[in-house]
Design an enzyme around this catalytic site. Structure first.
Site, PDB file in Angstrom:
ATOM      1  N   VAL A  70       0.380   4.171   0.973  1.00 35.70           N
ATOM      2  CA  VAL A  70       0.332   4.999   2.177  1.00 35.70           C
ATOM      3  C   VAL A  70       0.732   4.199   3.416  1.00 35.70           C
ATOM      4  O   VAL A  70       0.574   4.670   4.537  1.00 35.70           O
ATOM      5  CB  VAL A  70      -1.058   5.649   2.380  1.00 35.70           C
ATOM      6  CG1 VAL A  70      -1.400   6.529   1.208  1.00 35.70           C
ATOM      7  CG2 VAL A  70      -2.129   4.599   2.621  1.00 35.70           C
ATOM      8  N   GLU A  71       1.258   3.014   3.190  1.00 33.92           N
ATOM      9  CA  GLU A  71       1.750   2.233   4.336  1.00 33.92           C
ATOM     10  C   GLU A  71       3.222   1.886   4.094  1.00 33.92           C
ATOM     11  O   GLU A  71       4.059   2.785   4.069  1.00 33.92           O
ATOM     12  CB  GLU A  71       0.856   1.004   4.562  1.00 33.92           C
ATOM     13  CG  GLU A  71      -0.587   1.428   4.935  1.00 33.92           C
ATOM     14  CD  GLU A  71      -1.482   0.264   5.301  1.00 33.92           C
ATOM     15  OE1 GLU A  71      -1.086  -0.572   6.127  1.00 33.92           O
ATOM     16  OE2 GLU A  71      -2.591   0.192   4.737  1.00 33.92           O
ATOM     17  N   LEU A  72       3.547   0.630   3.859  1.00 33.29           N
ATOM     18  CA  LEU A  72       4.963   0.242   3.754  1.00 33.29           C
ATOM     19  C   LEU A  72       5.527   0.432   2.345  1.00 33.29           C
ATOM     20  O   LEU A  72       6.745   0.405   2.165  1.00 33.29           O
ATOM     21  CB  LEU A  72       5.135  -1.210   4.210  1.00 33.29           C
ATOM     22  CG  LEU A  72       4.605  -1.502   5.630  1.00 33.29           C
ATOM     23  CD1 LEU A  72       4.864  -2.951   6.020  1.00 33.29           C
ATOM     24  CD2 LEU A  72       5.235  -0.565   6.656  1.00 33.29           C
TER      25      LEU A  72
ATOM     26  N   ASN B 217       0.838  -1.202   0.000  1.00 33.82           N
ATOM     27  CA  ASN B 217       0.000   0.000   0.000  1.00 33.82           C
ATOM     28  C   ASN B 217       0.875   1.254   0.000  1.00 33.82           C
ATOM     29  O   ASN B 217       1.735   1.423   0.862  1.00 33.82           O
ATOM     30  CB  ASN B 217      -0.903  -0.016   1.236  1.00 33.82           C
ATOM     31  CG  ASN B 217      -2.014   1.023   1.147  1.00 33.82           C
ATOM     32  OD1 ASN B 217      -1.796   2.129   0.672  1.00 33.82           O
ATOM     33  ND2 ASN B 217      -3.189   0.649   1.592  1.00 33.82           N
TER      34      ASN B 217
END
Lengths: 366, 260
Positions: A149-151, A147
């Site tokens: 907006v994650e990792l 993702n």
């Protein structure tokens, strides 16, 4: 050159060839020289009255599987720049939730929803995440890695990092019996992470549990809160909590519009939540009723982390929420006094059970 | 007897033996039973009720957002004999009535291995019988009808036998349905039985019998005199101790709302 010298040189050349061939095997990722035993099952201590773990015969809990998953969970190797891990947003001391409304990924971009507590997540039926969009923990663990907006990594890259790591290949072999590094895949990595997540269990030792077992007494305030929470007697108002938060996990694992946002048209929710999963407009604006176990540890609250305190949460429910045509019929103006709200908050605090913090298998291994 | 006659005799004897053995099998091995599907449909004014659709209620808009009930000891009756169809099941119209087609289809409760024959009655319990109501969801797996925490009320030590929930236009401005109603009923004293008699239900080999039972939703919300509930006065029936006779009345209403 004598025949003896020739013989010695020949032996040396043969030795070199053998050594070289061995080295080649290692380069090829062969792991068969590492002893392998069938993994020992992991003995999970499940609190009395809890349901069984959601079954997945394809991924039984094993000692090496759980320990591998634990490392992967805490290891920033899963992120593109090596700065964040699962544990960055699912903080152990915060009930494996985040302490900010929406977490920031490696690029400093915030997500749109609050990182849910993972306590007892292995028992949750009826889908995972705030909207139930994912069926299993194994599937769920795929997404955060890729993702943006994650990792914000990609699994091909992560797989290569794991294959070339000095420690992980041996752990994957111990957990899953692989014979070559090339067999380290996202499917096995996420199986291991799921195994670890399933042992994140909390319950049985809270004041609430002990009071229900008759080992201690609720305080008067907690008992009044209990009365209102579960509508025990007509002496207090029914706070309607127990409709969505009941059973050993203090959740029905269902999805509700609890009146967070008022809309004239069900298409106008900023985040349509469950509706995006079911494609049923009357599910728009519905989100999972989370477990209330350890709720005092997992602020902020709601799918977007909009409420910082339990007091704000109680004020919201007492108000009857904001109108939408699918507002749950049990979200009502309750008319609670400040004292009654505090009684319920005190009951919510009685759900706290920090003994999970003493479980060494849940700690950061690095 | 020469060899030719002996051969013919043995052949005829073998055929006789085989045909006798073939005749014996139906007596001992053929299962004389078949299946049944009991289809429950929720109706409003005789038409399939679609959840969350607006209907008229005493001149105001209202919706039904949830309609569900436990059915128990569903049996077919033939004289003094009873054939078990289902011990316990949970009918949740949320699984079907979100579309017009789903509402027309309703929810099916199926039964297998019903002895063949013509049955003249059907009966079932509405709610959870007391022996099972002494249990709680932790005693059942999550996929069992009685394994759902959401259908059990801790304070009653009882399953919630049936639920009707929805919203209505309390201020009659037609823009929104700002008010809600909730009728949850449980406890042994509110368990009811429904019996249909003078039927002709044929359980035949290689055929799944079909029975359709309708529930008129409006009939669930009636006073003893037949008038529709005033939602303002009877909006939230849930407390076991504070709702007077309404839980029992609603349980009776459920019995009367079923028709074939």
């Amino acid at each position: 050159m004598s025949r003896v010298q020739l013989h010695i040189i020949g032996c040396l050349l043969l030795g070199l060839l053998l050594v070289s061939s061995c080295r080649k095997d290692k380069d090829n990722g062969d792991l068969t020289d590492i002893p392998y035993d069938v993994p020992e099952p992991y003995n999970l201590d499940i609190p009395e009255g809890f349901p069984d773990l959601v079954a997945n015969s394809d991924n039984p809990l094993t000692e090496p599987g759980v320990q591998l998953g634990r490392r992967l969970f805490y290891d920033p190797i899963l992120s593109a720049d090596g700065t964040m891990s699962c544990s960055s947003c699912h903080k152990r001391e915060k009930g494996f939730a985040d302490d900010v409304p929406t977490s920031l990924g490696i690029d400093g971009i915030p997500g749109t929803r609050h990182a849910m507590s993972l306590l007892n997540v292995g028992f949750f039926e009826n889908g995972l995440n705030w909207d139930g969009s994912i069926a299993t923990l194994e599937e769920q663990a795929i997404e955060p890695v890729i993702n943006p907006v994650e990792l914000h990594d990609d699994w091909g890259n992560v797989e290569e990092k794991l294959r070339n790591h000095p420690d992980y290949p041996e752990r994957f072999r111990a957990a899953f019996g692989i014979s070559n590094k090339s067999e380290i895949t996202k499917e096995l990595a996420t199986k291991a992470i799921a195994q670890f997540e399933k042992i994140i269990v909390s319950g049985g030792n809270s004041r609430f549990d002990r009071a229900l077992r008759g080992e201690i007494f609720f305080t008067d305030s907690e008992f009044n809160g209990y009365d209102m929470f579960f509508d025990i007697s007509p002496d207090f108002p029914d706070a309607e909590c127990g409709h969505c938060h009941t059973g050993p996990l203090l959740t029905t694992n269902d999805y509700f519009n609890n009146g967070l946002d008022g809309v004239d048209d069900l298409n106008n929710f900023e985040d349509i939540g469950r509706g995006a999963v079911t494609d049923y407009i009357f599910d728009n604006g519905k989100f999972r009723a989370p477990s209330l176990r350890n709720i005092a540890l997992t602020a902020p609250y709601m799918h977007d982390g909009r409420f910082q305190t339990l007091e704000e949460v109680l004020d919201h429910y007492d108000s009857g929420g904001h109108y939408a045509e699918n507002l749950d019929p049990l979200i009502l103006n309750l008319g609670l006094t400040e004292e009654q709200k505090q009684d319920i908050i005190n009951l919510l605090h009685s759900f706290t059970d920090t003994t999970y913090l003493e479980n060494p298998d849940l700690t950061n291994p690095f | 007897m020469n060899y030719r006659y002996l051969s013919i005799f043995l052949l005829l004897a073998s055929i006789t033996l085989l045909s006798t053995s073939c005749e014996k099998e139906p007596d001992g091995d053929v299962v004389e039973s078949s299946n049944i599907e009991v289809r429950f449909r929720a109706l409003i004014d005789g038409q399939p009720m679609v959840l969350n659709e607006r209907y008229d209620y005493n001149g105001k808009d209202f919706t039904i957002s949830s309609l569900k009930f436990y059915i128990s000891d569903l049996v077919l009756v033939k004289g003094a004999l009873e054939a078990n169809v289902k011990e316990i099941d949970f009918v949740d119209f949320g699984t079907s009535n979100t579309t017009a087609q789903g509402a027309a289809d309703g929810v099916v409760v199926g039964g297998a291995s019903i002895p063949l024959g013509t049955y003249d009655g059907l009966k079932f319990g509405l709610g959870v019988p007391s022996d099972l109501n002494n249990e709680d969801p932790t005693d059942f797996s999550s996929n069992h009808p009685l394994g759902a925490d959401s259908e059990y009320w801790l304070a009653w030590d009882s399953y919630i036998f049936h639920k009707v929930e929805g919203r209505y236009d309390g201020d009659n401005n037609a823009n929104d349905l700002e008010s809600s109603y909730v009728y949850h009923v449980g406890l042994d004293e509110n368990f009811r039985e429904k019996t249909f008699s003078n039927l002709e239900i044929e359980i035949a080999e290689d055929n799944t019998a079909q029975v359709v039972i309708d529930i008129e939703v409006r009939d669930l919300m009636r006073e003893a005199n037949g008038n529709a509930f005033d939602f303002e006065a009877v909006g939230n029936i849930h407390s076991a101790t504070g709702d007077g006779s309404y839980p029992g009345l609603i349980a009776d209403n459920w019995v009367n709302a079923f028709s074939l």
